[in-house]
Structures are given as structure tokens and as C-alpha cells.
Write a protein that holds these residues in place. Structure first.
Motif, PDB file in Angstrom:
ATOM      1  N   SER A   8       0.772  -1.301  -0.237  1.00 13.66           N
ATOM      2  CA  SER A   8      -0.434   0.464  -0.047  1.00 13.66           C
ATOM      3  C   SER A   8       0.752   1.557   0.033  1.00 13.66           C
ATOM      4  CB  SER A   8      -0.709  -0.139   1.577  1.00 13.66           C
ATOM      5  OG  SER A   8      -0.284  -0.039   2.806  1.00 13.66           O
ATOM      6  N   SER A  10       1.751   5.565  -2.034  1.00 11.44           N
ATOM      7  CA  SER A  10       1.977   5.811  -3.374  1.00 11.44           C
ATOM      8  C   SER A  10       3.764   5.738  -3.415  1.00 11.44           C
ATOM      9  CB  SER A  10       1.346   7.061  -2.922  1.00 11.44           C
ATOM     10  OG  SER A  10       2.246   7.546  -2.345  1.00 11.44           O
ATOM     11  N   ILE A  11       3.825   5.491  -4.796  1.00 13.26           N
ATOM     12  CA  ILE A  11       5.079   5.700  -4.935  1.00 13.26           C
ATOM     13  C   ILE A  11       5.690   7.084  -5.391  1.00 13.26           C
ATOM     14  CG2 ILE A  11       6.504   4.338  -6.046  1.00 13.26           C
ATOM     15  CD1 ILE A  11       5.405   2.312  -4.410  1.00 13.26           C
ATOM     16  N   VAL A  12       6.803   8.066  -4.634  1.00 10.64           N
ATOM     17  CA  VAL A  12       7.283   8.435  -4.971  1.00 10.64           C
ATOM     18  C   VAL A  12       9.152   8.519  -5.210  1.00 10.64           C
ATOM     19  CG1 VAL A  12       8.128  10.990  -3.678  1.00 10.64           C
ATOM     20  CG2 VAL A  12       5.243  10.000  -3.028  1.00 10.64           C
ATOM     21  N   PRO A  52       4.036   3.621 -15.303  1.00 11.39           N
ATOM     22  CA  PRO A  52       2.185   3.778 -14.727  1.00 11.39           C
ATOM     23  C   PRO A  52       2.380   4.063 -13.195  1.00 11.39           C
ATOM     24  CG  PRO A  52       2.581   1.884 -15.373  1.00 11.39           C
ATOM     25  CD  PRO A  52       4.221   2.604 -14.858  1.00 11.39           C
ATOM     26  N   ALA A  53       3.064   3.307 -12.118  1.00  9.69           N
ATOM     27  CA  ALA A  53       3.234   2.817 -10.598  1.00  9.69           C
ATOM     28  C   ALA A  53       3.849   4.291 -10.098  1.00  9.69           C
ATOM     29  CB  ALA A  53       3.090   1.314 -10.472  1.00  9.69           C
ATOM     30  N   ILE A  54       4.351   4.578 -10.807  1.00  5.89           N
ATOM     31  CA  ILE A  54       5.084   6.021 -10.616  1.00  5.89           C
ATOM     32  C   ILE A  54       3.886   6.888  -9.902  1.00  5.89           C
ATOM     33  CG2 ILE A  54       6.822   7.385 -10.332  1.00  5.89           C
ATOM     34  CD1 ILE A  54       8.462   5.641 -11.040  1.00  5.89           C
ATOM     35  N   ASP A  55       3.464   7.290  -8.854  1.00  4.12           N
ATOM     36  CA  ASP A  55       2.587   8.664  -8.349  1.00  4.12           C
ATOM     37  C   ASP A  55       3.417  10.340  -8.902  1.00  4.12           C
ATOM     38  OD1 ASP A  55       0.446   7.248  -8.092  1.00  4.12           O
ATOM     39  OD2 ASP A  55       1.875   6.592  -5.919  1.00  4.12           O
ATOM     40  N   LYS A  56       5.013  10.426  -8.162  1.00  6.25           N
ATOM     41  CA  LYS A  56       4.730  11.432  -8.319  1.00  6.25           C
ATOM     42  C   LYS A  56       6.943  11.260  -8.582  1.00  6.25           C
ATOM     43  CE  LYS A  56       5.066  15.514  -5.291  1.00  6.25           C
ATOM     44  NZ  LYS A  56       4.458  16.177  -3.373  1.00  6.25           N
ATOM     45  N   LYS A  78       3.381  15.949 -12.725  1.00  3.46           N
ATOM     46  CA  LYS A  78       3.934  14.786 -11.908  1.00  3.46           C
ATOM     47  C   LYS A  78       5.160  14.968 -11.518  1.00  3.46           C
ATOM     48  CE  LYS A  78       3.446  10.724 -13.121  1.00  3.46           C
ATOM     49  NZ  LYS A  78       3.298   9.268 -13.378  1.00  3.46           N
ATOM     50  N   SER A 103       2.590  11.182   5.938  1.00  2.00           N
ATOM     51  CA  SER A 103       2.380  10.180   4.191  1.00  2.00           C
ATOM     52  C   SER A 103       2.828   8.818   5.064  1.00  2.00           C
ATOM     53  CB  SER A 103       3.630  10.130   3.403  1.00  2.00           C
ATOM     54  OG  SER A 103       3.784  10.146   2.201  1.00  2.00           O
ATOM     55  N   ALA A 105       4.151   7.289   1.858  1.00  2.00           N
ATOM     56  CA  ALA A 105       4.593   6.261   0.536  1.00  2.00           C
ATOM     57  C   ALA A 105       5.711   5.897   0.906  1.00  2.00           C
ATOM     58  CB  ALA A 105       5.021   7.867   0.008  1.00  2.00           C
TER      59      ALA A 105
END
Length: 244
Positions: A8, A10-12, A52-56, A78, A103, A105
Motif C-alpha cells: 500500500s 503511493s510511490i514517490v 504507471p505505478a509512480i505517482d510523483k 507529476k 505520508s 508513501a
């Protein structure tokens, strides 16, 4: 920790890019040297921004950087930029500090001068969270005979290469844990060469995920030619896969 909880958050992606790369002997920071059709850093950012899996993506830059705005990737929605520090660890910490305190992340830290990173290697590292909830790094087993040098430049001893790995990037850790351990290690005066070393200092044992040999770091002038060959080979392979 179950796999669902482990995966779980996000991926930064964090890219420390405040250095000058003095070993290249160039008049501009090495991350802006041309590689095929664009600067090294542009290739690196494109690989991260397009996953696609990297959010930021957070890039840590020198306060004197006058080149970054010229990159098309610099204007991606992004992407966030922060002011980096004198050392790599300072820049990574500055990027981590841009995240909310609560976070959950995951921080995916990648060298600015590794432009040949593939989505496949990113996928493998992200998947490893199920087995290494403490975090992991891309790495390669040492293949060559290793020698330890004496002070006079002669060979002191042959080092057993069994269980030795070359550390690569990206390196993936829970952002909150990495931030805390970096802060404490720097406050203690510990020499931090990569993110894993800060985690190791704190008693964490990161996982090792086998990465590709073409994920090279451009450090010396000859590396530019090798990186160009790898990028061209990757482009040919991608075109072939799209045509099948």
C-alpha cells in the motif's frame, strides 16, 4: 506484515540532482550532458515519469541550477522540484521533507545519471515489497575477481567475491523510515553513501533485487558512449516488441 499492507501507499520517485559531477571534467553538471537526443537527466526522468505505478517525481536541484527548466520533463504535472544540498543524503532528505509527515508513501530513490533504467527493473523492485517490507535495492552480483590494494598501489589480497553485490539504484524504502534514519545518521556524523547505508546504520537489512547490467551510472566520459549503446539497443528491442 501481509502483502496487501506492504504494497500500500503511493510511490514517490526521488532524484538527487544537485551535484556537479566533477569527475566528468565538463563545464556543466554531468546530468545535463547530451546523450543521444537529449540530456542525461531528461532520459532518467522520462523513465520514471512514464511508469504507471509512480505517482510523483521529486527532483532535488542546486540553487544555482540554470539548466533544468529547459527540459521538457521539468514541466510534467507529476514532477515537483526542491532545493538540494551539498551531499546526496542532504538532497534526498530535502525531497523527503516535501512529503506530508503522515505520508505512507514509498520512496524510490534513483541516481540522476542512470538513464538506462527499465520499467522491468522498477516492476521487480516494487514487487519485492511483498518479500522485503523493510525495503530493498537493485543490485548485481559481483562477477569479476576482486582485489584489495596496498598503499603503494600493489595488490594486497584477493577478496572472495562470494556474496558480494554491486549496489545500484533505484533503492526503495518506506519514506517515513528513510527520512527518520537519514536525519539521525547525519546528526550522528555517519558517512551515508546511499539510502541503504542509512537504513543499515539503523539496524535494517534491506533486500537485494537482481537488476540489469545496462543500468549503468554515467561517471566518466567513456560511460556516455556505453550508455548511448545501451539506450539504442533498448529502443531497437522495444520497436521489435511493438511490431510483433
Amino acid at each position: 506484515m501481509n502483502s496487501k499492507a506492504t504494497s500500500s501507499g503511493s510511490i514517490v520517485a526521488i532524484v538527487p540532482a544537485a551535484g556537479i559531477g566533477s569527475r566528468m571534467g565538463a563545464t556543466i553538471p554531468k546530468q545535463y550532458l547530451p546523450l543521444l537526443d537529449k540530456p542525461i537527466l531528461a532520459h532518467t526522468l522520462q523513465r520514471l515519469l512514464s511508469h504507471p505505478a509512480i505517482d510523483k517525481v521529486i527532483v532535488a536541484l542546486s540553487a544555482e541550477d540554470s539548466w533544468f527548466d529547459s527540459l521538457a520533463e521539468a514541466h510534467s504535472p507529476k514532477l515537483t522540484r526542491v532545493q538540494g544540498g551539498k551531499e546526496r543524503a542532504d538532497s534526498v532528505l530535502a525531497a523527503l521533507s516535501a512529503l506530508p509527515d503522515n505520508s505512507d508513501a514509498w520512496a524510490l530513490v534513483h541516481d540522476a545519471a542512470r538513464p538506462c533504467l527499465t520499467h522491468g527493473d522498477i516492476d521487480a523492485l516494487l514487487k519485492s515489497r511483498q518479500h522485503f517490507p523493510q525495503g530493498a535495492i537493485l543490485a548485481m552480483p559481483v562477477r569479476d575477481t576482486m582485489k584489495r590494494a596496498a598503499k603503494d598501489g600493489s595488490i594486497d589480497a584477493t577478496v572472495c567475491r562470494e556474496a558480494l553485490w554491486h549496489a545500484l539504484t533505484p533503492q526503495l524504502f518506506p519514506a517515513a523510515s528513510l527520512k527518520q534514519n537519514l536525519e539521525q545518521a547525519l546528526a550522528a556524523g555517519v558517512s551515508i553513501t546511499d539510502e541503504a547505508s542509512a537504513m543499515e546504520w539503523a539496524g535494517v537489512h534491506p533486500g537485494l533485487v537482481s537488476g540489469r547490467a545496462d543500468n549503468i551510472k554515467v561517471t566518466h566520459p567513456d560511460d556516455l558512449q556505453l550508455a548511448a549503446l545501451f539506450l539504442e539497443a533498448q529502443q531497437v528491442l522495444q520497436a521489435q516488441q511493438q511490431n510483433t
